[in-house]
Scaffold this motif. Structure first.
Motif, mmCIF file in Angstrom:
data_model
loop_
_atom_site.group_PDB
_atom_site.id
_atom_site.type_symbol
_atom_site.label_atom_id
_atom_site.label_comp_id
_atom_site.label_asym_id
_atom_site.label_seq_id
_atom_site.Cartn_x
_atom_site.Cartn_y
_atom_site.Cartn_z
ATOM 1 N N TRP A 94 25.606 -21.948 -24.756
ATOM 2 C CA TRP A 94 24.808 -21.160 -23.828
ATOM 3 C C TRP A 94 24.333 -22.023 -22.657
ATOM 4 C CZ3 TRP A 94 19.783 -21.426 -22.042
ATOM 5 C CH2 TRP A 94 19.365 -20.315 -21.292
ATOM 6 N N ILE A 95 23.863 -23.244 -22.953
ATOM 7 C CA ILE A 95 23.404 -24.147 -21.889
ATOM 8 C C ILE A 95 24.562 -24.469 -20.944
ATOM 9 C CG2 ILE A 95 22.615 -26.502 -21.403
ATOM 10 C CD1 ILE A 95 20.874 -26.230 -23.994
ATOM 11 N N LYS A 96 25.720 -24.809 -21.505
ATOM 12 C CA LYS A 96 26.876 -25.141 -20.665
ATOM 13 C C LYS A 96 27.255 -23.957 -19.782
ATOM 14 C CE LYS A 96 31.457 -27.012 -20.626
ATOM 15 N NZ LYS A 96 32.775 -26.939 -21.117
ATOM 16 N N ASP A 97 27.292 -22.753 -20.361
ATOM 17 C CA ASP A 97 27.624 -21.558 -19.577
ATOM 18 C C ASP A 97 26.591 -21.327 -18.467
ATOM 19 O OD1 ASP A 97 29.803 -21.149 -21.213
ATOM 20 O OD2 ASP A 97 28.893 -19.507 -22.355
ATOM 21 N N THR A 98 25.323 -21.553 -18.784
ATOM 22 C CA THR A 98 24.248 -21.345 -17.797
ATOM 23 C C THR A 98 24.375 -22.307 -16.631
ATOM 24 O OG1 THR A 98 22.764 -20.518 -19.529
ATOM 25 C CG2 THR A 98 21.737 -21.293 -17.486
ATOM 26 N N VAL A 99 24.560 -23.594 -16.918
ATOM 27 C CA VAL A 99 24.584 -24.573 -15.825
ATOM 28 C C VAL A 99 25.881 -24.526 -15.026
ATOM 29 C CG1 VAL A 99 22.926 -26.097 -16.955
ATOM 30 C CG2 VAL A 99 25.365 -26.569 -17.198
ATOM 31 N N THR A 100 26.956 -24.029 -15.621
ATOM 32 C CA THR A 100 28.218 -23.979 -14.875
ATOM 33 C C THR A 100 28.426 -22.659 -14.142
ATOM 34 O OG1 THR A 100 29.410 -23.328 -16.885
ATOM 35 C CG2 THR A 100 29.407 -25.680 -16.324
ATOM 36 N N SER A 101 27.681 -21.622 -14.509
ATOM 37 C CA SER A 101 27.876 -20.329 -13.850
ATOM 38 C C SER A 101 26.846 -20.047 -12.758
ATOM 39 C CB SER A 101 27.829 -19.197 -14.884
ATOM 40 O OG SER A 101 26.530 -19.099 -15.442
ATOM 41 N N THR A 102 25.835 -20.904 -12.646
ATOM 42 C CA THR A 102 24.773 -20.715 -11.662
ATOM 43 C C THR A 102 24.672 -21.988 -10.829
ATOM 44 O OG1 THR A 102 23.630 -19.359 -13.306
ATOM 45 C CG2 THR A 102 22.345 -20.072 -11.397
ATOM 46 N N PRO A 103 24.667 -21.870 -9.487
ATOM 47 C CA PRO A 103 24.683 -23.078 -8.647
ATOM 48 C C PRO A 103 23.497 -24.029 -8.861
ATOM 49 C CG PRO A 103 25.210 -21.140 -7.337
ATOM 50 C CD PRO A 103 24.784 -20.646 -8.691
ATOM 51 N N VAL A 104 22.277 -23.495 -8.958
ATOM 52 C CA VAL A 104 21.091 -24.348 -9.112
ATOM 53 C C VAL A 104 20.281 -23.824 -10.296
ATOM 54 C CG1 VAL A 104 19.004 -25.256 -8.017
ATOM 55 C CG2 VAL A 104 21.025 -24.774 -6.618
ATOM 56 N N VAL A 105 20.137 -24.677 -11.326
ATOM 57 C CA VAL A 105 19.394 -24.302 -12.526
ATOM 58 C C VAL A 105 18.356 -25.377 -12.818
ATOM 59 C CG1 VAL A 105 19.524 -23.704 -14.979
ATOM 60 C CG2 VAL A 105 21.462 -23.193 -13.478
ATOM 61 N N LEU A 106 17.128 -24.935 -13.071
ATOM 62 C CA LEU A 106 16.062 -25.854 -13.456
ATOM 63 C C LEU A 106 15.547 -25.455 -14.825
ATOM 64 C CD1 LEU A 106 14.238 -28.247 -12.499
ATOM 65 C CD2 LEU A 106 12.579 -26.499 -11.812
ATOM 66 N N PHE A 107 15.731 -26.328 -15.794
ATOM 67 C CA PHE A 107 15.111 -26.153 -17.107
ATOM 68 C C PHE A 107 13.723 -26.736 -16.984
ATOM 69 C CE2 PHE A 107 19.504 -25.660 -18.025
ATOM 70 C CZ PHE A 107 19.570 -24.835 -19.141
ATOM 71 N N MET A 108 12.709 -25.924 -17.253
ATOM 72 C CA MET A 108 11.339 -26.334 -16.974
ATOM 73 C C MET A 108 10.378 -25.761 -17.996
ATOM 74 S SD MET A 108 10.521 -23.798 -13.733
ATOM 75 C CE MET A 108 8.781 -24.199 -13.645
ATOM 76 N N LYS A 109 9.146 -26.223 -17.938
ATOM 77 C CA LYS A 109 8.075 -25.653 -18.755
ATOM 78 C C LYS A 109 7.372 -24.618 -17.895
ATOM 79 C CE LYS A 109 7.423 -29.794 -21.509
ATOM 80 N NZ LYS A 109 6.540 -30.917 -21.848
ATOM 81 N N GLY A 110 7.487 -23.363 -18.294
ATOM 82 C CA GLY A 110 6.907 -22.275 -17.523
ATOM 83 C C GLY A 110 7.948 -21.630 -16.633
ATOM 84 N N THR A 111 7.463 -20.945 -15.601
ATOM 85 C CA THR A 111 8.340 -20.257 -14.655
ATOM 86 C C THR A 111 8.081 -20.782 -13.252
ATOM 87 O OG1 THR A 111 6.724 -18.524 -14.217
ATOM 88 C CG2 THR A 111 8.240 -18.154 -16.064
ATOM 89 N N ALA A 112 8.956 -20.403 -12.331
ATOM 90 C CA ALA A 112 8.766 -20.828 -10.941
ATOM 91 C C ALA A 112 7.427 -20.324 -10.401
ATOM 92 C CB ALA A 112 9.918 -20.326 -10.075
ATOM 93 N N GLN A 113 7.023 -19.121 -10.811
ATOM 94 C CA GLN A 113 5.768 -18.541 -10.345
ATOM 95 C C GLN A 113 4.564 -19.142 -11.068
ATOM 96 O OE1 GLN A 113 8.443 -16.657 -11.440
ATOM 97 N NE2 GLN A 113 9.172 -16.231 -9.365
ATOM 98 N N PHE A 114 4.775 -19.627 -12.297
ATOM 99 C CA PHE A 114 3.669 -20.144 -13.093
ATOM 100 C C PHE A 114 4.127 -21.337 -13.930
ATOM 101 C CE2 PHE A 114 0.457 -19.881 -16.566
ATOM 102 C CZ PHE A 114 -0.659 -20.066 -15.779
#
Length: 104
Positions: A7-27
């Motif tokens: 799932w991680i490999k599919d996520t990072v290869t199918s989306t140009p910019v991915v940030l794995f983070m604690k929380g969300t961009a808004q919070f």
């Protein structure tokens, strides 16, 4: 490869910019994640996909195993692991991050 790793490999290869983070961009849930979002916004990135590692313990550990990097946040551009907040900050100060994201 486990389901989480796939799932991680599919996520990072199918989306140009991915940030794995604690929380969300808004919070963001930690200062490092908040800073990473600020850096991406400063580079003009509007379409960053974020993954909240606090939502899933398997993903939280899985991303560390995937990148062989012990901390979160983690930035991926075009499937390539870039680094965490410290590396993003250094790249931003030198102009590398802006160039990478503009060309990515």
């Amino acid at each position: 490869m486990s389901d989480v790793q796939t799932w991680i490999k599919d996520t990072v290869t199918s989306t140009p910019v991915v940030l794995f983070m604690k929380g969300t961009a808004q919070f963001p849930q930690c200062g490092f994640s908040g800073r990473a979002i600020q850096l991406l916004k400063a580079c003009g990135v509007d379409n960053v996909a974020t993954v909240n590692v606090l939502d899933d313990a398997e993903v939280r550990q899985g991303i560390k195993d995937y990148s062989n990097w012990p901390t979160v946040p983690q930035l991926y551009v075009n499937g390539e692991f870039i680094g965490g907040t410290d590396i993003m900050n250094e790249m931003y100060e030198s102009g590398e991050l802006q160039t990478l994201l503009k060309n990515g």
